[in-house]
Design a protein around this motif. Sequence first.
Motif: not given
Lengths: 417, 417
Positions: A14, A22, A25, A28, A37-43, A171, B15, B17, B41, B43
């Motif tokens: 990724v 996928r 998102p 989120a 509430d989603v604050g941040q996504i880290v990859v 999912q 964020l 999606g 990364i 987001v």
Amino acid sequence: MSVRAGILVTGTEVLTGRVSDRNGPWLAESLRQLGVDVGQIVVVGDRPQDLRAALAYLAAGHDLVITSGGLGPTADDLTAATVGDFQGRPAHLDEDLERRITVIVDRLVARFGGALDAQATAAGTRKQAMVPVGATVLEPTGTAPGLVVPAADHSDGPPVIVLPGPPRELQAMWPAAIEQAEVATIIAGAPQLRQTTLRLWGVPESELAAVLRRGGSALDGLEITTCLREGELEIVSRYRPDAEPAQQKLVTEVRGSFGEKLFSTGPTVDQIVASALNDRGWTLAVAEAALSGHTTARLAAALEGTEGRNRFLGGLVVQVPGARVPAEFTPSDDLTSPVAGQARSARAAFGADLGLGIAGPTGAEDGGAHVVIAVDSPAGLDITSFEVRGRAEFVRERASTLALHVLRRLLAQDPPG
Amino acid sequence: MSVRAGILVTGTEVLTGRVSDRNGPWLAESLRQLGVDVGQIVVVGDRPQDLRAALAYLAAGHDLVITSGGLGPTADDLTAATVGDFQGRPAHLDEDLERRITVIVDRLVARFGGALDAQATAAGTRKQAMVPVGATVLEPTGTAPGLVVPAADHSDGPPVIVLPGPPRELQAMWPAAIEQAEVATIIAGAPQLRQTTLRLWGVPESELAAVLRRGGSALDGLEITTCLREGELEIVSRYRPDAEPAQQKLVTEVRGSFGEKLFSTGPTVDQIVASALNDRGWTLAVAEAALSGHTTARLAAALEGTEGRNRFLGGLVVQVPGARVPAEFTPSDDLTSPVAGQARSARAAFGADLGLGIAGPTGAEDGGAHVVIAVDSPAGLDITSFEVRGRAEFVRERASTLALHVLRRLLAQDPPG
């Protein structure tokens, strides 16, 4: 007052863009529906020190942390162990779980024709059955179990939900994750959060900025984000229910300034076209030239999975200019434009109520790059030409959006007779 | 020794999606080609405190930070100001830049039919021309300028490259960004980094784990990640040139264990099919049933943009079982299977060397969910049936991958006569 979740997506595939994420998102949106509430996504890639740094970063600013990926049998899959370590919970072998995974893996290996190395396969299964002490196991929906790992007693950090990477598995596991007691308690504290999307067609972002500035403090309470996408301008507001009057004010302002260019206060253009066809009981067929089947596939997908499923009958895709085509699609001389011929042929060959013809740039044009769209309907033949410049991928995406807006406008008119 | 970059993707639309991030992966791959390793990364939405926290997080562990998005004229676009503030550089109005943006915006507004509110539009332009003191401006490739913002003198933090969100604008600005002196100096320190991808078809991940375990220390120096995607298993190694012998050892091990199931040491199945058609000078046509045009669009795109562009002639997409179809695609009685008829009709109607017929589940099957693929070629007619279960979107993606592997295997054989 609000409940915030941080999402940690793991996997070098990724991070390096070989697989597009996928899960972030999807999580989120699922969390938003729960009011979280989603604050941040880290990859991060498959490196323990990066994974650990990201866990510490997200744990500090969020009430809940969710990870995806890194639960497989290979050595680069190290999420479960790293999360356990971070939460102060050493791993132990869950022998019952090991047996359940073995049953799943045996079935899978048998389908591929038997294991090459049974001992090594067993080692992979054992790795997947190592569970941090005090964690809750979420049953595998593929081969990998998920986990809910609370912080150890001496810490007040958030629990970490550990989910598998394949979107189908993640999912399928989600309902069990949010039912787990500690997670459910946190989610129960989330307030209701509404989200509304206004969609504009044919408005530049600078104009919208002006209108939002004019709105001023009457729009307080709305978290507004705008986004320009394929020629459409989206205005998304997120708000607590008590800010509903501000949202209504926003709709009034935008409609007052842009009128019919505000084409939706919710559904996408794909959904609008699907319902309009459904309302009329009309079917659609397509004939597409030099656009790599993108419009055909997008219209087919747009009309699938809704009540309107059968409204899309079929399409003819011709990629090479001048190539042989099925006889019914041979251009006739009595029409002014080849695209009109496509629309008429599509309608006739598939027996549809509407025939849409669309042609991309042939590469032969000098100076211009035109996408031409024709619709043959009970109301007659309608042809529009658009200038679209850019790389092939951009042109075909934009062309399919243009086709949908042509259909939307046509279907917004009163049906004939 | 290695040079690490952190990527910060901004925008609530990403964020939540609503828009999938194409910039993070694109930047990661572009940086890899320069030998720069992407560590993480992040987001974040359009909230200054989150943006600032993410900047601090990435600046601490990376030699270079790159942001995308948040440079528009609306109030929710706040990346430039936040980065300037973080780097200790207050903003000032760059009047020359303001004039250049005004020219661009005027042209854009004129195309939409004139500004509603010239003063508010000018305010948006002025906002976009606010530049942190001491930053380098990257000329707009859309309306928004980019920036390279070094840390202020008293700090030893990494420079931050600020790029616009729309992928076309970001990609067009990238060459200028990496030529900027401070950025170029950092990149010059990056060692060469190779990346190789092995692709397997028909191998479960547990088997691969066993083989990698057997490789042991002979594989030292390789950063290996594995990834299961649409039935394909990818093994990606990243390594310094001096680890090339370890990489060769990996290839030998994998080939020894899986033989022909290792179908590629680089190109994707799409690329393999495109070159094989090109080598033979063969063309392809498709007739697709109940799969929403996905296989047609994927094959058209796979054969586009390569030398093989004209190898894809066209396709017929029929979505509804039993619907009227063009005469040349009417099922004939002399063939055992409707899909064979599709393959033969496609080949004949478009005058192609190969005709591929593919049919998805009709919903009428009891128990099974079959995707049937037929290829009509100079060597004769070949039919294969696969079981694919899942949601419509999953089935049509998997079906297109199956079609490509059927073509790959057929084209790997010696051409007839």
